[in-house]
Scaffold this active site. Structure first.
Site, PDB file in Angstrom:
ATOM      1  N   HIS A 171      -6.920  -0.842  -6.399  1.00 50.32           N
ATOM      2  CA  HIS A 171      -5.945  -1.758  -5.766  1.00 50.32           C
ATOM      3  C   HIS A 171      -4.938  -2.277  -6.799  1.00 50.32           C
ATOM      4  O   HIS A 171      -4.392  -3.364  -6.633  1.00 50.32           O
ATOM      5  CB  HIS A 171      -6.635  -2.946  -5.087  1.00 50.32           C
ATOM      6  N   SER A 292      20.702   2.538 -20.859  1.00 48.42           N
ATOM      7  CA  SER A 292      21.501   2.037 -19.743  1.00 48.42           C
ATOM      8  C   SER A 292      22.961   1.941 -20.188  1.00 48.42           C
ATOM      9  O   SER A 292      23.246   1.654 -21.349  1.00 48.42           O
ATOM     10  CB  SER A 292      20.993   0.652 -19.326  1.00 48.42           C
ATOM     11  N   LYS A 298      18.089  -1.505 -22.904  1.00 43.18           N
ATOM     12  CA  LYS A 298      17.191  -0.728 -22.041  1.00 43.18           C
ATOM     13  C   LYS A 298      16.699   0.580 -22.644  1.00 43.18           C
ATOM     14  O   LYS A 298      17.417   1.273 -23.356  1.00 43.18           O
ATOM     15  CB  LYS A 298      17.891  -0.411 -20.703  1.00 43.18           C
ATOM     16  N   GLU A 305      10.472   9.157 -13.771  1.00 43.08           N
ATOM     17  CA  GLU A 305      11.055   8.798 -12.471  1.00 43.08           C
ATOM     18  C   GLU A 305      11.579  10.033 -11.740  1.00 43.08           C
ATOM     19  O   GLU A 305      11.418  10.175 -10.527  1.00 43.08           O
ATOM     20  CB  GLU A 305      12.207   7.808 -12.661  1.00 43.08           C
TER      21      GLU A 305
END
Ligand code: ARG
Length: 482
Positions: A171, A292, A298, A305
């Site tokens: 979970h 970024s 970043k 991804e």
């Protein structure tokens, strides 16, 4: 204007004469012809179609269906064509209808009447099925070698982290201590199944459709077995209608690709969580990260991804194929032409993602301190405390309750670990607690004691790694359950 014989129509003319031009007084206009053409996709089958055509022609010669020397000439010219295409001396004509038409037209242009003999006893329907299967028989081992390479990276990393403690989650809440080696082995167990799923699919697709013609075989005395044998197929397709209508092999492979991509996607999800500031379990190398355009600080896990994102394509391709097939009456329908684009895309996507994922993990650094620290504070030792009581004879439900009360006591007293309580405090919850409880509830002991087959104990994970390594080398014997 597009015409083979007879009437004109108004659009622009097609540039090649289709194989089937004899029957129709008119042929489609260029854009309509292009709509039904498949050369842009099936040009990938060129070498497989050449291989199959070569075997077919030689078989025709041996059977006396065409003169032996004509068969020899066709085979030789096909070799020349293959070499020229490989060398970039012969371009595949993008105006051709499909790869089969293109190759037949080159043969005919070069050999005249002899070239026209090659299509005796076959149809593009069995031809495309044969070339597609031959292509896949080459592609699947390539997917598997990508899988094996990734498995090797993961298993080597697992080996190095057999004792690196980390929390395991259910979970997405900290659950029990495991090790990084154990976690990576979990990924590998899934990938090993993927590997064998491809082996299974390969075994089923290894059937030769040649000799099935358009759907009903041929009255010519073809030697189906000989052609299949030359091409290295295991078996003949059992039924000529099924041979040209069947695309389960494409569906099954696309399923195997989609499942593997789903696995990669889940692993990437782990990696992305681990790479977050909140977890900080993994530091992706700078060469496997992106920045970024606006936020100077970043460092993003774009590779992970994108693998997750591309899993959508693999799932989409599976849906494309299953939808394509569901309404098709037997036998061949032109809809089937749509099969290749979807499967090629799944295979390409998977091979690429396997490589990217392996590279990303190989260069990643694991923050072992953070992982270990995350084992403190979540009472991951509570199950160990309960099992301690079971070993002392308490029924599990009672042991569960006693350990749960210990956790509540700790929260109330502000302790972060059950060992914050004294033995006397523990005894209030169960008289069975003795001094040795403190030895059982450390992360290292907790992991070491879960040594059942499949568990996280270092010696057991070592066995899992060896088993999986042998399995990819086809020497595995599995967990002996006898
Ligand atoms: N391009 C076709 C395909 O991929 C080849 C078979 C064409 N057969 C036909 N009867 N039009 O399915």
């Amino acid at each position: 204007m597009a015409k083979s014989t007879g009437k004109k129509n108004s659009g622009s003319a097609i540039k090649t004469k289709p194989l089937w031009a004899g029957r129709l007084a008119q042929t489609p206009e260029a854009d309509a012809f292009a709509f039904q053409a498949s050369i842009s996709v099936d040009k990938r089958l060129v070498f497989d179609d050449i291989t199959a055509s070569r075997a077919h022609a030689l078989m025709l010669g041996r059977q006396g269906i065409i003169p032996k020397n004509a068969a020899g000439q066709i085979a030789k010219e096909l070799d020349v064509i293959a070499a020229e295409i490989k060398a970039g001396k012969l371009a595949i004509d993008s105006n051709a209808e499909d790869i089969h038409s293109f190759l037949e037209s080159v043969l005919t242009r070069r050999l005249g009447g002899t070239g026209k003999m090659v299509h005796a006893g076959r149809s593009r329907n069995d031809q495309v099925a044969a070339a597609f299967r031959l292509y896949l028989k080459r592609a699947v081992p390539q997917i598997q070698s990508g899988l094996a390479a990734l498995l090797n990276v993961l298993l080597d990393t697992a080996q190095a982290h057999i004792t690196s403690i980390m929390p395991g989650y259910t979970h997405l809440q900290r659950a029990q201590c495991v090790t990084l080696g154990h976690h990576l082995c979990a990924w590998c167990a899934a990938l090993e199944r993927d590997y064998s799923r491809f082996t299974d699919a390969l075994r089923r697709l290894d059937e030769c459709p040649l000799g099935s013609g358009a759907l009903a075989g041929s009255s010519l005395p073809l030697d189906r077995k000989a052609a299949a044998l030359t091409l290295g197929f295991n078996r003949l397709c059992i039924n000529s209608m099924d041979a040209v209508a069947d695309r389960d092999f494409a569906l099954e492979l696309s399923g195997a690709c989609a499942i593997t991509m789903v696995h990669l996607s889940r692993f990437c999800e782990d990696v992305m969580l681990w790479a977050s500031e909140e977890f900080k379990f993994i530091e992706l190398s700078e060469s496997w990260s992106t920045g970024s355009s606006i936020m100077p600080q970043k460092k993003n896990p774009d590779f992970a991804e994108l693998i997750r994102g591309k899993t959508g394509r693999a799932a989409g391709n599976l849906v494309t194929l299953i939808t394509l097939l569901k309404g098709l009456p037997y036998a061949y329908n032109k809809d089937l032409q749509e099969d290749k684009e979807a499967l090629f895309d799944s295979i390409d996507t998977l091979c690429l993602c396997l490589r990217m994922f392996a590279g990303m993990i190989k260069e990643a650094n694991f923050n072992l301190k953070r992982m270990k620290a995350a084992c403190a504070g979540g009472f991951l030792e509570a199950t160990d405390a309960a099992e301690y009581l079971v070993r002392k004879g308490l029924p599990f439900r009672d042991a569960h309750e006693a350990a749960a009360l210990l956790v509540r006591d700790c929260i109330e007293a502000g302790h972060k670990h059950i060992s914050g309580l004294s033995l006397d405090e523990m005894k209030k919850r169960s008289r069975l607690f003795e001094e040795d409880i403190f030895k059982v509830i450390t992360p290292a002991a907790s992991v070491r004691m879960r040594s059942l087959p499949g568990g996280p104990a270092p010696k057991e994970v070592r066995r899992q790694i060896n088993y999986l390594k042998k399995k990819i080398m086809n020497k595995g014997s599995g967990i002996d359950v006898r």
